[in-house]
Write a protein that holds these residues in place. Structure first.
Motif, mmCIF file in Angstrom:
data_model
loop_
_atom_site.group_PDB
_atom_site.id
_atom_site.type_symbol
_atom_site.label_atom_id
_atom_site.label_comp_id
_atom_site.label_asym_id
_atom_site.label_seq_id
_atom_site.Cartn_x
_atom_site.Cartn_y
_atom_site.Cartn_z
ATOM 1 N N MET A 179 0.798 -1.225 0.000
ATOM 2 C CA MET A 179 0.000 0.000 0.000
ATOM 3 C C MET A 179 0.831 1.276 0.000
ATOM 4 N N VAL A 207 -5.657 -0.198 -7.271
ATOM 5 C CA VAL A 207 -5.958 -1.003 -6.072
ATOM 6 C C VAL A 207 -6.413 -2.403 -6.500
ATOM 7 N N MET A 210 -3.377 -4.297 -7.485
ATOM 8 C CA MET A 210 -2.611 -4.625 -6.271
ATOM 9 C C MET A 210 -3.219 -5.843 -5.585
ATOM 10 N N ASP A 211 -4.555 -5.839 -5.450
ATOM 11 C CA ASP A 211 -5.232 -6.958 -4.784
ATOM 12 C C ASP A 211 -5.025 -8.262 -5.550
ATOM 13 N N ASN A 217 -2.634 -7.025 3.318
ATOM 14 C CA ASN A 217 -3.431 -5.853 3.648
ATOM 15 C C ASN A 217 -2.728 -5.024 4.717
ATOM 16 N N ASN A 241 -6.760 5.924 0.328
ATOM 17 C CA ASN A 241 -8.024 5.429 0.885
ATOM 18 C C ASN A 241 -9.154 6.420 0.637
ATOM 19 N N TYR A 244 -10.106 6.390 -2.978
ATOM 20 C CA TYR A 244 -10.746 5.121 -3.329
ATOM 21 C C TYR A 244 -12.193 5.093 -2.846
ATOM 22 N N PHE A 245 -12.398 5.465 -1.585
ATOM 23 C CA PHE A 245 -13.767 5.436 -1.052
ATOM 24 C C PHE A 245 -14.627 6.498 -1.746
ATOM 25 N N LYS A 248 -15.600 5.065 -5.062
ATOM 26 C CA LYS A 248 -16.592 3.994 -4.956
ATOM 27 C C LYS A 248 -17.968 4.545 -4.593
ATOM 28 N N ASN B 3 -21.982 -3.758 -6.416
ATOM 29 C CA ASN B 3 -20.965 -2.732 -6.265
ATOM 30 C C ASN B 3 -20.440 -2.658 -4.838
ATOM 31 N N LYS B 6 -18.351 -5.670 -3.960
ATOM 32 C CA LYS B 6 -17.010 -5.607 -4.553
ATOM 33 C C LYS B 6 -16.118 -4.655 -3.765
ATOM 34 N N THR B 7 -16.711 -3.504 -3.412
ATOM 35 C CA THR B 7 -15.939 -2.512 -2.659
ATOM 36 C C THR B 7 -15.507 -3.070 -1.306
ATOM 37 N N SER B 10 -12.685 -5.646 -1.406
ATOM 38 C CA SER B 10 -11.335 -5.226 -1.801
ATOM 39 C C SER B 10 -10.485 -5.054 -0.550
ATOM 40 N N SER B 11 -9.172 -4.952 -0.750
ATOM 41 C CA SER B 11 -8.289 -4.807 0.420
ATOM 42 C C SER B 11 -8.668 -3.561 1.222
ATOM 43 N N LEU B 12 -8.924 -2.453 0.517
ATOM 44 C CA LEU B 12 -9.259 -1.215 1.234
ATOM 45 C C LEU B 12 -10.636 -1.324 1.885
ATOM 46 N N GLY B 13 -11.559 -2.032 1.217
ATOM 47 C CA GLY B 13 -12.897 -2.206 1.776
ATOM 48 C C GLY B 13 -12.863 -2.997 3.075
ATOM 49 N N LYS B 14 -12.046 -4.029 3.101
ATOM 50 C CA LYS B 14 -11.944 -4.846 4.323
ATOM 51 C C LYS B 14 -11.347 -4.040 5.466
#
Lengths: 256, 223
Positions: A179, A207, A210-211, A217, A241, A244-245, A248, B3, B6-7, B10-14
């Motif tokens: 990250m 991201v 990367m995943d 993580n 972050n 990304y959020f 989304k 959606n 999926k979010t 993801s690593s950031l979602g977790k």
């Protein structure tokens, strides 16, 4: 010469990615404290070659701390005991006569060992290819200063752009998370006007890549920031972050 | 997958789920500690019992109790998933790894500390939650929650266990509190130092208050 050192090296030897490796002990003698760590490896390899043995494979290129090629996990730390340096800028004066030094490759499932201390870091290239760029149409070059950029943003973007992609962050992270790297590459463009058109698409693609590469993580231990030879800040991770959020939640553009 | 699905996967979602559920559990600790601290009024548990009765009967609080259990379970399950992924991300371990040179031991041991807290939580739920919610001991008026506290904390072993567990909680919070804000994307020159200070104060004050409760009851300071 006085002050020269005799050392015991325990170095990871592995023929290729398909076989098991092991730590092999090599004594080296008469090492000058002014040598860099890689020059000490050159001495050892000359010694191995003259003995008719296979020299140790290790990554290196510019040897002036800017290319990000040299790796090596030295005595439990990425790029060895000094802060803010790559292995080529680590000098033998950081060690004492009689020391035992353990040298291992970067350990991450996403960075498979190619041979000895060489790992395959192309996972980073694929993350960049997923979005770590700007799409610029060709044509005449723009007027200088057509895009005003605040000094603060320029400086912060530059700090993020200092990342040399060496992988020390992944190597040192207890979770082998990438990250810090990805956030630096996201941030350097997110902070500049040229990066805006693809800003939210970029962060999602990078991201996702990367995943899929199998990095771990982030648990915010801060180890990456402490070991980064370029001092990349984990505030970049927070920025990634946020973007990304925000992408989304607020953006409609479909990505992957 | 949707959606949102999926979010969140993801690593950031977790990480987001860990942070939000973590902060939610922090808010629970604050309420739990505030109600329990009523015993320090030393009025024979009168105020505390009234507080406990409110918490046990108010429909909104009862609803939040279900949300709380969901939050705890989500925090644990997500942590397990993340830990397994993280283990997989480094299949070959280092022979030498000097973690203390670049990070704090408790930041690297959140899983272990969390497991200790979970073990404590099971014992703690058995001591109080099961008695007050699953039996009619308290609703029938045969026993008060304060009386139950005095009974449970007669045992020095239990008191020691409770105090020890508060150390796990303190170190878990010391990393978790500020880490949650970083995950949510709050990292700013102006307010991050304040968040970090609040985190340290919270991690010391709340577990200390909790630890003082069994000690004070065992020593008879609170009658």
């Amino acid at each position: 010469m006085s002050g020269n050192m005799n050392l015991t090296l325990k170095i990871w030897r592995q023929k290729n990615g398909n076989v098991q490796g092991e730590l092999v002990t090599y004594p080296v003698k008469n090492i000058s404290p002014d040598m860099s760590f890689l020059e000490m490896f050159d001495v050892l390899n000359e010694q191995l070659i003259s003995e008719g043995k296979e020299p140790i494979a290790f990554d290196h290129d510019c040897r002036e701390g800017i290319c990000g090629m040299c790796s090596m996990f030295i005595n439990g730390r990425a790029h060895g005991p000094k802060e803010g340096v790559t292995t080529c800028q680590l000098h033998m004066r950081s060690f004492k006569d009689g020391d035992t030094i353990v040298v291992e490759p970067w350990r991450a499932t996403a960075f498979p060992v190619v041979k000895d201390l060489v790992v395959d870091r192309s996972a980073f290239d694929r993350v960049i290819a997923a979005g770590g760029f700007i799409s610029a149409n060709t044509g005449n070059s723009q007027d200088a200063n057509a895009l005003p950029i605040s000094k603060f943003n320029a400086d912060t973007a530059f700090d993020a752009a200092a990342c040399i992609g060496c992988g020390a962050c992944v190597a040192t992270c207890k979770n082998a998370s990438a990250m810090l790297f990805v956030s630096a590459k996201v941030s350097q463009l997110a902070l500049l006007p040229q990066g805006q058109p693809e800003r939210y698409r970029r962060v999602q693609s990078m991201v996702a890549q990367m995943d899929s590469e199998g990095f771990g993580n982030c648990t915010n231990t801060g180890a990456c920031e402490a070991e980064c030879p370029k001092g990349i800040s984990i505030s970049n991770i927070a920025r990634m972050n946020r973007d990304y959020f925000a992408a989304k939640i607020c953006k409609e553009e479909e990505v992957n | 997958m949707s959606n949102l699905g999926k979010t969140l996967s993801s690593s950031l979602g977790k990480k987001l789920v860990m942070g939000i559920t973590g902060l939610f559990l922090v808010s629970f600790l604050l309420v739990h500690c505030a109600v329990n601290a009523l015993i320090f009024l030393n009025d024979g548990g009168e105020s505390f019992n009234r507080g406990a009765e409110f918490m046990g009967t108010n429909p909104l609080i009862r609803l939040m109790e279900i949300v709380l259990f969901a939050g705890i379970i989500w925090h644990i399950v997500q942590a397990l998933v993340l830990t397994m992924q993280n283990k997989k991300a480094r299949s070959v371990q280092y022979a030498a790894y000097t973690g203390n040179a670049n990070s704090k031991w408790y930041a690297r041991s959140m899983g272990l500390l969390g497991t200790l807290i979970l073990m404590f939580l099971i014992i703690h739920l058995k001591h109080f939650w099961v008695v007050s919610r699953m039996t009619d001991e308290i609703t029938s008026g045969r026993e008060t929650l304060f009386g139950e506290m005095k009974e449970v904390f007669e045992s020095p072993v239990v008191v020691f266990l409770y105090v020890l567990s508060m150390f796990s909680l303190a170190y878990h919070l010391l990393h978790g509190f500020q880490s949650a804000f970083q995950t949510l994307g709050f990292n700013h020159k102006k307010y991050t130092p304040t968040i970090q200070k609040i985190g340290v104060i919270f991690s010391i004050v709340i577990p200390t208050l909790f630890a003082l409760m069994p000690i004070a009851i065992y020593l008879g300071i609170i009658q």
